[in-house]
Design a protein around this motif. Structure first.
Motif, PDB file in Angstrom:
ATOM      1  N   ARG A  42      45.462  45.605  37.813  1.00 56.21           N
ATOM      2  CA  ARG A  42      45.170  44.389  38.546  1.00 56.21           C
ATOM      3  C   ARG A  42      45.623  44.469  40.007  1.00 56.21           C
ATOM      4  O   ARG A  42      46.744  44.853  40.306  1.00 56.21           O
ATOM      5  CB  ARG A  42      45.868  43.211  37.845  1.00 56.21           C
ATOM      6  N   ALA A 102      36.355  37.244  37.474  1.00 57.33           N
ATOM      7  CA  ALA A 102      37.532  36.390  37.660  1.00 57.33           C
ATOM      8  C   ALA A 102      38.191  36.845  38.956  1.00 57.33           C
ATOM      9  O   ALA A 102      38.772  37.923  39.027  1.00 57.33           O
ATOM     10  CB  ALA A 102      38.489  36.548  36.486  1.00 57.33           C
ATOM     11  N   TRP A 103      38.041  36.019  39.985  1.00 55.11           N
ATOM     12  CA  TRP A 103      38.630  36.381  41.286  1.00 55.11           C
ATOM     13  C   TRP A 103      40.124  36.174  41.255  1.00 55.11           C
ATOM     14  O   TRP A 103      40.618  35.165  40.753  1.00 55.11           O
ATOM     15  CB  TRP A 103      38.001  35.548  42.401  1.00 55.11           C
ATOM     16  N   ASP A 104      40.831  37.111  41.845  1.00 55.13           N
ATOM     17  CA  ASP A 104      42.289  37.075  41.860  1.00 55.13           C
ATOM     18  C   ASP A 104      42.808  36.169  42.974  1.00 55.13           C
ATOM     19  O   ASP A 104      42.032  35.576  43.708  1.00 55.13           O
ATOM     20  CB  ASP A 104      42.819  38.506  42.017  1.00 55.13           C
ATOM     21  N   ASN A 105      44.124  36.116  43.104  1.00 55.64           N
ATOM     22  CA  ASN A 105      44.772  35.120  43.957  1.00 55.64           C
ATOM     23  C   ASN A 105      44.303  35.047  45.405  1.00 55.64           C
ATOM     24  O   ASN A 105      44.339  33.983  46.000  1.00 55.64           O
ATOM     25  CB  ASN A 105      46.279  35.367  43.985  1.00 55.64           C
ATOM     26  N   ASP A 137      40.961  26.665  38.705  1.00 57.54           N
ATOM     27  CA  ASP A 137      41.508  28.021  38.819  1.00 57.54           C
ATOM     28  C   ASP A 137      41.124  28.656  40.167  1.00 57.54           C
ATOM     29  O   ASP A 137      40.970  29.869  40.272  1.00 57.54           O
ATOM     30  CB  ASP A 137      41.065  28.902  37.644  1.00 57.54           C
ATOM     31  N   HIS A 180      45.891  42.602  44.039  1.00 62.44           N
ATOM     32  CA  HIS A 180      46.438  41.323  44.498  1.00 62.44           C
ATOM     33  C   HIS A 180      45.841  40.975  45.857  1.00 62.44           C
ATOM     34  O   HIS A 180      44.806  40.345  45.932  1.00 62.44           O
ATOM     35  CB  HIS A 180      47.962  41.385  44.512  1.00 62.44           C
ATOM     36  N   ARG A 203      49.000  44.404  42.065  1.00 64.67           N
ATOM     37  CA  ARG A 203      49.795  43.204  41.824  1.00 64.67           C
ATOM     38  C   ARG A 203      51.218  43.628  41.429  1.00 64.67           C
ATOM     39  O   ARG A 203      51.412  44.623  40.741  1.00 64.67           O
ATOM     40  CB  ARG A 203      49.143  42.441  40.680  1.00 64.67           C
ATOM     41  N   SER A 228      37.332  31.563  42.716  1.00 63.60           N
ATOM     42  CA  SER A 228      38.091  31.079  41.568  1.00 63.60           C
ATOM     43  C   SER A 228      38.163  32.121  40.463  1.00 63.60           C
ATOM     44  O   SER A 228      37.358  33.049  40.402  1.00 63.60           O
ATOM     45  CB  SER A 228      37.471  29.794  41.012  1.00 63.60           C
ATOM     46  N   GLY A 229      39.121  31.923  39.584  1.00 65.92           N
ATOM     47  CA  GLY A 229      39.295  32.794  38.435  1.00 65.92           C
ATOM     48  C   GLY A 229      38.168  32.656  37.429  1.00 65.92           C
ATOM     49  O   GLY A 229      38.107  33.392  36.446  1.00 65.92           O
ATOM     50  N   ARG A 230      37.283  31.716  37.675  1.00 63.07           N
ATOM     51  CA  ARG A 230      36.145  31.528  36.774  1.00 63.07           C
ATOM     52  C   ARG A 230      34.825  31.964  37.413  1.00 63.07           C
ATOM     53  O   ARG A 230      33.747  31.585  36.949  1.00 63.07           O
ATOM     54  CB  ARG A 230      36.054  30.067  36.347  1.00 63.07           C
ATOM     55  N   LEU A 257      38.719  40.723  38.307  1.00 66.87           N
ATOM     56  CA  LEU A 257      38.515  41.330  36.992  1.00 66.87           C
ATOM     57  C   LEU A 257      37.054  41.060  36.663  1.00 66.87           C
ATOM     58  O   LEU A 257      36.619  39.916  36.600  1.00 66.87           O
ATOM     59  CB  LEU A 257      39.437  40.672  35.962  1.00 66.87           C
ATOM     60  N   ARG A 300      57.971  40.912  34.370  1.00 69.51           N
ATOM     61  CA  ARG A 300      57.947  39.970  35.479  1.00 69.51           C
ATOM     62  C   ARG A 300      59.039  38.905  35.343  1.00 69.51           C
ATOM     63  O   ARG A 300      59.003  37.873  36.006  1.00 69.51           O
ATOM     64  CB  ARG A 300      56.559  39.342  35.580  1.00 69.51           C
ATOM     65  N   GLY A 360      44.740  29.645  33.331  1.00 70.84           N
ATOM     66  CA  GLY A 360      44.090  30.195  34.523  1.00 70.84           C
ATOM     67  C   GLY A 360      44.422  31.660  34.756  1.00 70.84           C
ATOM     68  O   GLY A 360      45.488  32.133  34.387  1.00 70.84           O
ATOM     69  N   PHE A 361      43.493  32.343  35.362  1.00 70.89           N
ATOM     70  CA  PHE A 361      43.693  33.735  35.750  1.00 70.89           C
ATOM     71  C   PHE A 361      44.712  33.808  36.887  1.00 70.89           C
ATOM     72  O   PHE A 361      45.416  34.778  37.047  1.00 70.89           O
ATOM     73  CB  PHE A 361      42.347  34.298  36.197  1.00 70.89           C
ATOM     74  N   ASN A 362      44.763  32.753  37.672  1.00 70.52           N
ATOM     75  CA  ASN A 362      45.554  32.774  38.894  1.00 70.52           C
ATOM     76  C   ASN A 362      46.813  31.939  38.852  1.00 70.52           C
ATOM     77  O   ASN A 362      47.514  31.847  39.831  1.00 70.52           O
ATOM     78  CB  ASN A 362      44.704  32.282  40.058  1.00 70.52           C
ATOM     79  N   CYS A 420      41.828  29.937  43.835  1.00 72.52           N
ATOM     80  CA  CYS A 420      43.040  30.417  44.511  1.00 72.52           C
ATOM     81  C   CYS A 420      42.733  31.171  45.804  1.00 72.52           C
ATOM     82  O   CYS A 420      43.373  30.953  46.817  1.00 72.52           O
ATOM     83  CB  CYS A 420      43.854  31.289  43.572  1.00 72.52           C
ATOM     84  N   ASP A 443      53.065  34.954  41.681  1.00 70.68           N
ATOM     85  CA  ASP A 443      52.059  35.648  42.474  1.00 70.68           C
ATOM     86  C   ASP A 443      51.814  34.882  43.768  1.00 70.68           C
ATOM     87  O   ASP A 443      52.247  33.775  43.909  1.00 70.68           O
ATOM     88  CB  ASP A 443      50.749  35.772  41.707  1.00 70.68           C
ATOM     89  N   PHE A 482      39.160  46.134  36.532  1.00 68.40           N
ATOM     90  CA  PHE A 482      39.776  45.613  37.751  1.00 68.40           C
ATOM     91  C   PHE A 482      39.116  46.258  38.959  1.00 68.40           C
ATOM     92  O   PHE A 482      38.851  47.461  38.966  1.00 68.40           O
ATOM     93  CB  PHE A 482      41.276  45.891  37.749  1.00 68.40           C
TER      94      PHE A 482
END
Lengths: 357, 365
Positions: free
Chosen positions: B63, B357-360, B316, B65, B81, B332-334, B38, B185, A350-352, B318, A357, B43
């Motif tokens: 990227r 792809a959406w981030d958190n 995915d 956040h 991020r 979602s990241g998709r 993304l 990280r 997954g991207f997330n 978030c 995070d 980004f």
């Protein structure tokens, strides 16, 4: 409510095991446990047992040859730790065993400070395995052991006036051997973790499908590559020779930095081979695994080829090139594993879902 | 220091093309949402409407956040991020050029922040990485986001922070995980981590109250937060201990009391895989949503009882932000965008390879 409605509701609410079917060997867990983990863990527990014995011999009869024996046993333990350190899931993660065996990265020099504190104060509670086990992870494990055997004042171990230092070292070695044995047992047939890994099933609390086992392996491979590159090599390498700081590398005092990193990279290759991802791919995609193995083999060769002592190597141009090459190859391998290989075997990373995070 | 320069023409071109609010009056009333993503290898920070359509797109150098949001003044700050060192303040309707905010020397952003209600200050969670302690950076939002001061977050690894209704108490989730940018990280203190919630008076920087979990849960990193209608702080956690353990991941803290944890049904907890990525309340502030991208599900909780109400599957998934009563907008990241409630959902964008792809995080303006 009629019963059929309950059934429909139950279906709607059912959770996916993992939405799509991963394309991996059904016995991937058994392969990892038998072909990779068992020999690696057996070697590590054997090596730490020898270290434990060598430390006791040294403490009983301090002498230069006995110190050399202990140092050699330490080097053997570090080399054997390399492949084990890749298995950063299951038993090695429980009870912070990884950190107890190898507290790294040590960004703020905690090991040096605390170990010198114990040696300076002759803290008797640290010289008993049980007492030591209760203390900070930085006082235990391979980095602390290294300071005892190679740090300033280590020569006293050969002369008898290092009795306390020796007993503290012996306590570290005894705990290392004990932890190694615990992890080895937890991976053996019959132990709960072994059962969970080798028999994924819907009611299995850890792994419901071989695909989830594969996901764990892929994550471990990727984590290990990142660990070697980001925490062991790059901080010491710096952006230029002037900014290099060999003392930020692990185990520079014993000059085992590159032996460790090389053994870890070979471990990654070994685990990748044991999992046999290539066996489940069609002919067109099989070269993916070969190209990752190519990167890994060249990275470990480059690391093994570093001749200068670790403390100085990071600042020497020829050696820097080898280390930088290895870092690039490790990064390439990690991306290939996390992206192309994962996709080829049907895992969607997954991207997330990344940590932190 | 990394460049934080943004090509102003690029931004204005994108803003001019994308920020097409049809009519002024309608535009100011509609709900807008902010998310990092993304998209085609680039980004971005994006402003979308409640139907999931792009309204403004801002390129980011790396990227992103989450965002600090100043709804009355229609502006926001997009954060890098962790361990990123850039943030971008921008007008959500693209009326002004965006403004880069560089992290102070020796600090990096964790990806979250808030504005004060009067829009004068912006507060960001940051890492004083040489000292290994969390800080809250204080920025003057009326003067080019000049960094005025900082105060201790009262812990390591502050992640999300929320401003309580009194307008002066900041509640910070000190996730407890030590990192240092030189080591990527990598988590440096898993054996000794000690997460906490800290309530801090932003006028003085003094700690007003602190709440920690039981000692055996010291590896349960408190990361994301939202405040419900009763003023209680809800938080979502990520477990850094062994995968064989499945501690509860959702909690509530009521001032002056110990924190409470809610596990929900066993299969849902298991599916969340020790990871909650984002938390949000519905429009009424009485239904909490928690997303787990690893488990691909969004769970809904009753904030009065802590009871699990149900869940929606979103692989995915978030980003979540308040939508109507009982609902959140989810990304979602998709590439999927859903309007999701515990008992129904509407698809605004189907997942697909071409989609972003959406981030958190998703934030409502």
């Amino acid at each position: 409510m009629p019963r059929w409605m309950l059934a429909v509701l139950a279906l709607i609410c059912a959770l996916p095991a993992h939405a799509q079917q991963a394309q991996v060997a059904a016995d991937i867990g058994r392969r990892v446990a038998e072909l990779y983990a068992a020999p690696a863990l057996s070697a590590f527990s054997g090596a730490t047992r020898r270290l434990d014995e060598a430390m006791r011999t040294l403490c009983d009869a301090p002498a230069p040859p006995a110190l050399e024996e202990a140092r050699a046993a330490f080097a053997g333990s570090v080399r054997a730790w390399g492949p084990v350190s890749i298995l950063r899931f299951g038993p090695l993660v429980e009870e912070n065993r990884f950190e107890h065996i190898f507290f790294w990265p040590d960004v703020r020099g905690v090991t040096l400070r605390q170990v010198q504190g114990v040696l300076g104060k002759k803290d008797e509670s640290a010289a008993m395995p049980e007492g030591l086990a209760e203390k900070s992870v930085a006082l235990q494990g391979l980095p602390a052991m290294e300071f005892v055997l190679f740090g300033s004042g280590a020569e006293s171990l050969a002369e008898g006036d290092g009795a306390f230092r020796c007993r503290y070292g012996a306590a570290i070695a005894a705990n290392l051997a004990e932890r190694a044995a615990v992890v080895e047992r937890a991976w053996r047939p019959g132990a709960p973790f072994h059962a969970a890994l080798t028999r994924p099933a819907a009611d299995n609390a850890l792994y419901r499908t071989p695909g989830e086992v594969a996901g764990e392996v892929v994550k471990a491979l990727s984590t290990a590559l990142q660990f070697v590159r980001d925490t062991e090599l790059l901080p010491a390498l710096g952006d230029s020779a002037q900014e290099a700081q060999g003392r930020r590398a692990p185990l520079w005092r014993s000059n085992l930095t590159f032996a460790l990193a090389g053994a870890q990279v070979e471990g990654v290759a070994g685990l990748l081979r044991a999992a046999d991802f290539a066996g489940s791919l069609d002919a067109a995609r099989r070269p993916l695994v070969d190209s990752v193995l190519f990167d890994l083999d060249h990275a470990s060769q480059a690391l093994r080829a570093v001749e200068a002592p670790a403390e100085a190597a990071f600042a020497k141009e020829g050696e820097r090139a080898r280390i930088a090459y290895a870092a690039v190859a490790l990064d390439g391998a990690r991306h290939s594993i996390g992206e192309q290989l994962s996709a080829a075997i049907g895992l969607t990373m997954g991207f997330n879902a990344l940590d932190g995070d | 220091m990394r460049s934080t320069a943004i090509d102003r023409r690029t931004f204005l071109a994108l803003a001019g093309g994308a920020a097409l609010a049809p009519q002024g009056a309608w535009a100011s009333e509609e709900a807008l949402f902010l998310g990092a993503r993304l998209n085609g290898g680039r980004f971005e920070a994006a402003v979308i409407d409640e139907r999931g359509r792009d309204r403004l797109v801002l390129p980011l150098e790396a990227r992103g956040h989450s965002f600090a949001v100043d709804a009355p003044r229609r502006r926001a700050v997009a954060f890098a991020r962790s361990p990123g060192r850039f943030a971008i303040a921008f007008d959500v309707e693209g009326r002004d050029a965006p403004q880069a905010i560089a992290a102070a020397p020796g600090r990096h952003f964790y990806g979250h922040g808030v504005f004060t209600g009067d829009g004068r200050l912006m507060l960001a969670t940051e890492n004083d990485f040489e000292a290994g302690r969390g800080v809250i950076g204080v920025y003057d939002a009326t003067d080019g986001f000049r960094r005025l001061a900082e105060f201790a977050s009262q812990g390591v690894g502050p992640h999300e922070a929320v401003l309580l209704d009194d307008g002066r108490t900041l509640c910070v989730a000190n996730g407890g995980i030590l990192t240092h940018p030189d080591y990527g990280r990598a988590k440096l203190n898993l054996a000794t981590m000690a997460p906490s919630l800290a309530y801090i008076d932003i006028a003085s920087g003094a700690v007003v109250e602190q709440a920690a979990l039981a000692p055996e849960l010291h590896q349960l990193s408190i990361r994301h937060m939202a405040v419900d209608a009763a003023g209680d702080v809800w938080f979502g956690c990520q477990y850094e201990g062994a995968a064989s353990e499945r501690p509860p991941l959702v909690g509530r803290h009521r001032r002056g009391r110990p924190a409470e944890l809610f596990a929900g049904p066993r299969d849902v907890l298991h599916a969340m895989q020790n990871y909650v990525g984002s938390v949000a309340l519905d429009a009424s502030g009485t239904v909490l949503a928690t997303s787990s991208p690893r488990g691909g599900l969004i769970a809904f909780w009753d904030t009065q009882s802590g009871r699990h109400l149900g869940h929606r599957l979103l692989p995915d998934g978030c980003g979540i932000a308040p939508a109507a009563r009982g609902r959140v907008l989810a990304t979602s990241g998709r590439g999927a965008i859903l309007s999701a409630g515990w008992n129904s959902q509407g698809v605004l964008a189907e997942p697909g390879k071409a989609g972003p792809a959406w981030d958190n995080h998703l934030r409502r303006l």
